[in-house]
Design a protein around this motif. Structure first.
Motif, PDB file in Angstrom:
ATOM      1  N   TYR A 181       0.849  -1.197   0.000  1.00 31.56           N
ATOM      2  CA  TYR A 181       0.000   0.000   0.000  1.00 31.56           C
ATOM      3  C   TYR A 181       0.881   1.243   0.000  1.00 31.56           C
ATOM      4  O   TYR A 181       1.764   1.388   0.849  1.00 31.56           O
ATOM      5  CB  TYR A 181      -0.928  -0.006   1.212  1.00 31.56           C
ATOM      6  CG  TYR A 181      -2.082   0.950   1.075  1.00 31.56           C
ATOM      7  CD1 TYR A 181      -3.144   0.649   0.233  1.00 31.56           C
ATOM      8  CD2 TYR A 181      -2.089   2.163   1.755  1.00 31.56           C
ATOM      9  CE1 TYR A 181      -4.196   1.527   0.087  1.00 31.56           C
ATOM     10  CE2 TYR A 181      -3.140   3.043   1.615  1.00 31.56           C
ATOM     11  CZ  TYR A 181      -4.195   2.729   0.778  1.00 31.56           C
ATOM     12  OH  TYR A 181      -5.236   3.592   0.630  1.00 31.56           O
ATOM     13  N   PRO A 182       0.712   2.151  -0.941  1.00 32.25           N
ATOM     14  CA  PRO A 182       1.687   3.233  -1.159  1.00 32.25           C
ATOM     15  C   PRO A 182       2.031   4.071   0.068  1.00 32.25           C
ATOM     16  O   PRO A 182       3.197   4.336   0.316  1.00 32.25           O
ATOM     17  CB  PRO A 182       1.022   4.089  -2.245  1.00 32.25           C
ATOM     18  CG  PRO A 182       0.162   3.133  -2.991  1.00 32.25           C
ATOM     19  CD  PRO A 182      -0.344   2.159  -1.955  1.00 32.25           C
ATOM     20  N   VAL A 183       1.048   4.456   0.874  1.00 36.88           N
ATOM     21  CA  VAL A 183       1.363   5.356   1.979  1.00 36.88           C
ATOM     22  C   VAL A 183       2.267   4.688   3.014  1.00 36.88           C
ATOM     23  O   VAL A 183       3.051   5.353   3.680  1.00 36.88           O
ATOM     24  CB  VAL A 183       0.082   5.884   2.663  1.00 36.88           C
ATOM     25  CG1 VAL A 183      -0.703   6.776   1.719  1.00 36.88           C
ATOM     26  CG2 VAL A 183      -0.782   4.747   3.197  1.00 36.88           C
ATOM     27  N   LEU A 184       2.160   3.359   3.152  1.00 38.15           N
ATOM     28  CA  LEU A 184       2.975   2.663   4.134  1.00 38.15           C
ATOM     29  C   LEU A 184       4.352   2.292   3.599  1.00 38.15           C
ATOM     30  O   LEU A 184       5.188   1.787   4.344  1.00 38.15           O
ATOM     31  CB  LEU A 184       2.248   1.419   4.648  1.00 38.15           C
ATOM     32  CG  LEU A 184       0.962   1.712   5.416  1.00 38.15           C
ATOM     33  CD1 LEU A 184       0.375   0.432   5.973  1.00 38.15           C
ATOM     34  CD2 LEU A 184       1.199   2.710   6.541  1.00 38.15           C
ATOM     35  N   ARG A 185       4.608   2.582   2.328  1.00 42.85           N
ATOM     36  CA  ARG A 185       5.950   2.379   1.791  1.00 42.85           C
ATOM     37  C   ARG A 185       6.901   3.457   2.276  1.00 42.85           C
ATOM     38  O   ARG A 185       8.101   3.418   2.003  1.00 42.85           O
ATOM     39  CB  ARG A 185       5.920   2.351   0.261  1.00 42.85           C
ATOM     40  CG  ARG A 185       5.226   1.125  -0.307  1.00 42.85           C
ATOM     41  CD  ARG A 185       5.348   1.061  -1.810  1.00 42.85           C
ATOM     42  NE  ARG A 185       6.736   0.883  -2.232  1.00 42.85           N
ATOM     43  CZ  ARG A 185       7.362  -0.286  -2.259  1.00 42.85           C
ATOM     44  NH1 ARG A 185       6.735  -1.387  -1.868  1.00 42.85           N
ATOM     45  NH2 ARG A 185       8.604  -0.368  -2.648  1.00 42.85           N
ATOM     46  N   SER A 186       6.385   4.427   3.012  1.00 44.91           N
ATOM     47  CA  SER A 186       7.220   5.515   3.508  1.00 44.91           C
ATOM     48  C   SER A 186       8.147   5.075   4.639  1.00 44.91           C
ATOM     49  O   SER A 186       9.043   5.822   5.020  1.00 44.91           O
ATOM     50  CB  SER A 186       6.350   6.685   3.970  1.00 44.91           C
ATOM     51  OG  SER A 186       5.391   6.244   4.911  1.00 44.91           O
ATOM     52  N   TYR A 187       7.954   3.871   5.168  1.00 51.23           N
ATOM     53  CA  TYR A 187       8.880   3.327   6.163  1.00 51.23           C
ATOM     54  C   TYR A 187       8.891   1.798   6.044  1.00 51.23           C
ATOM     55  O   TYR A 187       7.920   1.196   5.604  1.00 51.23           O
ATOM     56  CB  TYR A 187       8.518   3.754   7.590  1.00 51.23           C
ATOM     57  CG  TYR A 187       7.095   3.481   7.991  1.00 51.23           C
ATOM     58  CD1 TYR A 187       6.721   2.261   8.541  1.00 51.23           C
ATOM     59  CD2 TYR A 187       6.112   4.453   7.835  1.00 51.23           C
ATOM     60  CE1 TYR A 187       5.415   2.012   8.913  1.00 51.23           C
ATOM     61  CE2 TYR A 187       4.806   4.219   8.197  1.00 51.23           C
ATOM     62  CZ  TYR A 187       4.461   2.995   8.741  1.00 51.23           C
ATOM     63  OH  TYR A 187       3.160   2.754   9.104  1.00 51.23           O
ATOM     64  N   PRO A 188      10.005   1.165   6.427  1.00 48.59           N
ATOM     65  CA  PRO A 188      10.118  -0.288   6.269  1.00 48.59           C
ATOM     66  C   PRO A 188       9.470  -1.059   7.408  1.00 48.59           C
ATOM     67  O   PRO A 188       9.146  -0.504   8.466  1.00 48.59           O
ATOM     68  CB  PRO A 188      11.634  -0.514   6.257  1.00 48.59           C
ATOM     69  CG  PRO A 188      12.179   0.620   7.049  1.00 48.59           C
ATOM     70  CD  PRO A 188      11.262   1.786   6.825  1.00 48.59           C
TER      71      PRO A 188
END
Length: 202
Positions: A181-188
């Motif tokens: 999900y794109p927004v959660l790609r902001s952190y590993p």
């Protein structure tokens, strides 16, 4: 409920992260295993894991946000209501960063498990990642459900490994990933399987 709460609940109605998570968890759970999902939340991970009948999944949590037909057992957050070594495996999926006493929770999960504990956690590393993590965690959890505590502490992958080792639960491997999900790609994020035999003997 405010705007943030409505947005958080709207996200929670969609299986936007559970299916990829289950694909990362399943290889650590042999067919026929009995599995305890601790902090099961909406019980969607439990539902997906048990859907084909190859795993017997029991869901427990301290609050009831179950949106499935999977039976959910509530407990007091201190002692899991099961005898020692009741389950082949246990899951802690995005749970430890909400726990007020995560060390005690890990040790309690080890107590009721015979073989494997699979920990899945957020693992923000940079200052920017931690800010994104705290904002999304607040939106998807506390804003949507005011009985879910805010996240207590961010740890990166190395810090999670060190934390689990301090609890006598050294991971056998470390698998980093970023959510689809794109927004959660902001952190590993990280998958950390723990062998209970190694944990209890070490």
């Amino acid at each position: 409920m405010g705007v943030l709460g409505r947005v958080g609940r709207a996200f929670s109605r969609v299986y936007w992260r559970e299916e990829p998570l289950v694909e990362r968890i399943r290889p650590h759970l042999p067919a026929g295993s009995s599995v305890l999902d601790v902090g099961a939340g909406g019980c969607r991970v439990a539902e997906l894991l048990g859907a084909d009948g190859r795993l017997s999944v029991t869901a427990v949590d301290v609050v009831d946000h179950n949106v499935t037909a999977v039976p959910l057992r509530l407990y007091d957050g201190e002692r899991l209501p099961f005898p020692d070594k009741s389950f082949d495996a246990a899951l802690l999926v995005f749970v430890l960063h909400h726990a007020e006493r995560p060390e005690a929770l890990v040790r309690e999960v080890l107590r009721v498990t015979r073989s494997t504990v699979v920990v899945v956690e957020d693992a923000p590393g940079t200052c920017a990642e931690r800010r994104f993590w705290r904002a999304w965690d607040y939106l998807l959890n506390h804003a949507a459900h005011d009985d879910v505590g805010v996240a207590h502490r961010a740890r990166d992958a190395g810090q999670w490994v060190a934390f689990l080792r301090s609890c006598g639960a050294a991971p056998s491997s470390v698998r980093r990933f970023r959510a689809f999900y794109p927004v959660l790609r902001s952190y590993p994020h990280v998958v950390l399987p723990v062998s209970v035999d190694s944990a209890t003997s070490g």
